[in-house]
Design an enzyme around this catalytic site. Structure first.
Site, short mmCIF file in Angstrom:
data_model
loop_
_atom_site.label_atom_id
_atom_site.label_comp_id
_atom_site.label_asym_id
_atom_site.label_seq_id
_atom_site.Cartn_x
_atom_site.Cartn_y
_atom_site.Cartn_z
N ASP A 179 12.62 50.42 71.73
CA ASP A 179 14.04 50.38 72.20
C ASP A 179 14.24 51.11 73.15
O ASP A 179 13.30 51.72 73.91
CB ASP A 179 14.72 50.99 70.68
CG ASP A 179 16.43 50.55 70.63
OD1 ASP A 179 16.77 50.35 71.88
OD2 ASP A 179 16.82 50.80 69.71
C1 BGC Z 1 19.91 49.63 70.90
C2 BGC Z 1 19.18 48.58 70.69
C3 BGC Z 1 19.68 47.33 71.87
C4 BGC Z 1 19.09 48.25 73.29
C5 BGC Z 1 19.48 47.46 74.39
C6 BGC Z 1 19.72 50.39 72.30
O1 BGC Z 1 20.44 51.50 72.34
O2 BGC Z 1 19.44 50.59 69.85
O3 BGC Z 1 19.69 47.82 69.42
O4 BGC Z 1 19.29 46.41 71.62
O5 BGC Z 1 19.86 49.42 73.25
O6 BGC Z 1 20.77 47.51 74.62
#
Ligand code: BGC
Length: 746
Positions: A275
């Site tokens: 993530d």
């Molecule tokens: C979130 C993800 C997301 C990623 C990209 C993160 O903060 O937890 O679910 O896909 O950002 O935007």
């Protein structure tokens, strides 16, 4: 060093069985890649909008970038691809990632709303259109579906989830994945999906985002992992690791999860992305001592691509040189990333020609968005059948509330590419529907859903007082749910409850529509209103969908994918709880106001419940009313006793006993009475959405294979255990016709 390592890489790939065009091409390509270029493929950068920074352009030219996220202007994306394909040494195209969560330009109901449709076909269609629209911008990878089991409505990301139940979440998660990926990834308009957040992220302490999760392995396997296993088996292209700490080991550094379970046990062959900066956060967790250590832990766990942070670029070369990691670990990751690029057809056609795809926001997309919103609304109360409203019998209608005419707030969380100027609000839709019939007056009454200013209440009350009905459109603005937007209290925010009180005093009947990203505690409000339609955040076409439901052009059919608590203190409350040794019953339940003073401790209660609220939820999982009534009769089971491996056929006669055509979601629940580990009081095992004209009957049939009754036992072996089972068929988790069967010992 590079050339030796490259040679090793190619010989490893050569050991594959029969070389296909793909493996031959990948072998050739990987044998020419330097270590730096390989690590580049494992790195995802973020874009800055239309302008490509010199740093990003240069990094692409030098082969330091495998993927870019959040860049969606088509000409910019095509330019990024050009830099990669024409100006980098090996010309490897890019994965372009974006959070396409519930729509791209056309915004569909939030995922939790889509889950309330209990309709795999609808969820698949919404994802398919989202993919088609995203693909017009050159996006080829979405970070969805989010299939974290969510049993805590305080958690803001429950909005993005498919609810509390492993089975419903698995079925709808697979449908969403199929909608995104289509039947072939390389086809125009198919994009790669990503199962997130692996694993347990929805179980954060007290519903705070990013917080610690402690989930015993047995519960993890029986509740949290099944949706991930289902999408892995269905061919989801990628996984994303969770931010959270799972039983002391953050998911992003969790080798047991990423390698032992995902790769070895499940034989998953796609790749895993971290993530956003979750590798660097391994140090913040206190799991790694510095970024180098974090890179080591992540790569060793099995994280193939790093999102945004650069610990891989910065430290993997040294970690390799020091022998802490092996080139095979890098090769395995790179091969999977290149394979996806190949499957997407990017080596052949890296550029996007939007003219080959349907125009976003076209009439068909909007119609499907409207249908999805209609299916996702849940009718929670309908006193004296006040709904549907008969437009021709009304003289005057008051539409009141901060969300009645707010094109932005109805869209919900994660709508990067949705533009509120395309939204159709409730007010405009109701106006259209009533034109030439009743008069309509609208008072916003509050600036936002969070306002405390009651200055405009007088105006709202005066308007409601002279109307035949007050349609109140209240709830939560979109910013109150979604990532990092968790709440400790989950009632209607601001002074909305006082607004209801004020309007209720006029005596005008109230139809309450709630738009929200989560279940809300609305017990105290219920007696003051005549009807409640829970619309979640319904998306671009929310207005026309709600207007059609309120005025009877459509019949409500949504059912709750998550339990609604009476009080936040009941959380976590979900239908599939364990029985406990002292389950609460009406006989044992006592409210604290009814306890005589100086009662001995053990004279009252003594059951698994609270003293200050009834033990039942406000609305159970699977609940939802209709404008018609459905009756269940004549449950039939094909066997009284069966053996593991056999299939039980169950059927029930469903009749639409009302005067309106409608759709019912028939739900099949079981209880395994005795297990080597205790079993939930009920488990959903199947469901069907059935369309029935007024007065008609239909047999609804299910085939329940005993494999579906299997669960992980104390030794983490999945087994169907012999013994007695109860079974229910009905329209909600708390009702239904009851049957019994037995699985015999072999
Ligand atoms: C979130 C993800 C997301 C990623 C990209 C993160 O903060 O937890 O679910 O896909 O950002 O935007």
């Amino acid at each position: 060093m590079s050339s030796n390592l490259s040679f090793k890489a190619s010989s490893e790939l050569n050991s594959c069985a029969v070389p296909t065009a793909q493996t031959e091409m990948l072998i050739g390509l990987m044998s020419r890649m330097s270590i730096e270029e390989k690590i580049g493929q494992m790195s995802q950068f973020f874009g800055h909008g239309e302008h490509i920074s010199e740093h990003l352009a240069d990094s692409i030219r030098h082969g330091r970038v495998g993927s870019v996220l959040n860049e969606v202007k088509l000409h910019t994306v095509n330019e990024l691809q050009r830099l990669a394909v024409e100006e980098s040494r090996l010309g490897i195209p890019l994965l372009i990632g974006r959070d396409v969560i519930h729509g791209f330009n056309t915004i569909f109901p939030i995922p939790l709303g889509q889950a309330a449709s209990w309709c795999a076909e609808t969820v698949k269609q919404c994802a398919h259109i989202s993919a088609l629209e995203a693909a017009t911008s050159g996006v080829n990878w979405t970070f969805a579906p989010m299939i974290d089991i969510s049993r805590d409505p305080r958690w803001g990301r429950i909005a993005e989830s498919l609810g509390e139940d492993p089975y419903l979440c698995s079925v709808l998660g697979v449908a969403m994945l199929e909608g995104f990926q289509g039947d072939e990834l390389h086809k125009n308009g198919s994009i790669a999906a990503c199962a997130k957040h692996f694993a347990g992220y929805g179980a954060g302490e007290s519903g705070r985002d990013y917080s610690t999760t402690n989930i015993p392995e047995n519960e993890l396997r029986n509740v949290y992992l099944p949706p991930f296993k289902a999408v892995a088996d269905a061919g989801v292209a990628t996984f994303m690791s969770a931010f959270s700490d799972l039983n002391g080991v953050p998911a992003t550094g969790n080798k047991w999860l990423m390698t032992e379970i995902l790769r070895e046990e499940w034989q998953y062959s796609g790749f895993v992305v971290s993530d956003w900066e979750s590798i660097v956060q391994l140090t913040t967790h206190g799991f790694s001592k510095d970024n180098k250590d974090a890179a080591y832990e992540a790569v060793d766990a099995g994280i193939d691509m790093e999102m945004v942070s650069t610990t891989y670029l910065d430290h993997l070369p040294d970690l390799l040189a020091e022998g802490r990691i092996d080139i095979q670990q890098i090769n395995t990751a790179v091969k999977k990333i290149l394979q996806l690029k190949w499957q997407l057809g990017l080596f052949d056609s890296p550029y996007t020609d939007a003219s080959l795809l349907p125009e976003p926001l076209n009439a068909e997309h909007l119609q499907i968005a409207k249908d999805a919103a209609i299916k996702s609304c849940v009718l929670l109360k309908n006193e004296q059948n006040i709904l549907p409203l008969a437009a021709e019998k009304l003289n005057s209608v008051a539409v009141i509330g901060p969300l009645a005419d707010d094109p932005y707030e109805q869209l919900g969380t994660w709508i990067f590419d949705g533009d509120s100027q395309h939204s159709q609000t409730c007010l405009t839709a109701i106006e259209k529907l009533l034109s030439g019939k009743a008069s309509l007056n609208h008072v916003k009454a509050m600036e936002t859903s969070r306002s405390h200013d009651q200055a405009d209440f007088k105006h709202a009350v005066a308007t409601a007082a002279t109307a035949d009905v007050a349609i109140m459109i209240l709830g939560e603005e979109s910013i109150l749910s979604g990532e990092a937007h968790c709440r400790a209290e989950i009632g209607l925010p601001g002074c909305q409850e006082q607004l209801i009180d004020a309007i209720a005093k006029t005596g005008t009947p109230i139809v309450l529509v709630i738009m929200a990203g989560r279940p809300l505690t609305i017990e105290a409000i219920l007696p003051k209103v005549d009807a409640v339609l829970f619309a979640w955040h319904p998306g671009t076409m929310g207005g026309p969908a709600i207007a059609d439901l309120l005025f009877g052009n459509a019949c409500p059919s949504g059912k709750l994918p998550v339990t609604f608590p009476r009080k936040v203190g009941q959380v976590p409350i979900y239908y599939g709880q364990k029985h406990s040794g002292k389950p609460a019953t009406e006989a044992s339940y006592v409210h604290m106001d009814d306890i005589p003073v100086h009662s001995p401790q053990t004279s009252l209660g003594m059951a698994a419940t609270h003293l200050d609220t009834h033990f039942s939820p406000l609305f159970p999982f699977g609940f939802g009313l209709s404008y018609t009534q459905f009756s269940y009769q004549n449950i039939e089971l094909s066997h009284k006793t069966l053996r593991a491996g056999e299939t039980l056929r169950v059927r029930v006669l469903l009749t639409n006993t009302g005067e309106t055509d409608g759709e019912e979601i028939t739900q099949l629940y079981i209880r395994d009475l005795v297990g080597s580990v205790t079993r939930p009081v009920k488990e959903l095992k199947d469901f069907k959405r059935v369309k029935l004209a007024a007065g008609k009957s239909e047999w609804v049939t299910f085939e329940l294979s005993t494999h579906k009754l299997a669960f992980y036992d104390r030794n983490m072996q999945i087994k169907t255990e012999a013994g007695q089972f109860h079974l229910w068929l009905g329209g909600c988790s708390q009702t239904g016709l009851h049957g019994e069967f037995e699985i015999a010992d072999d």
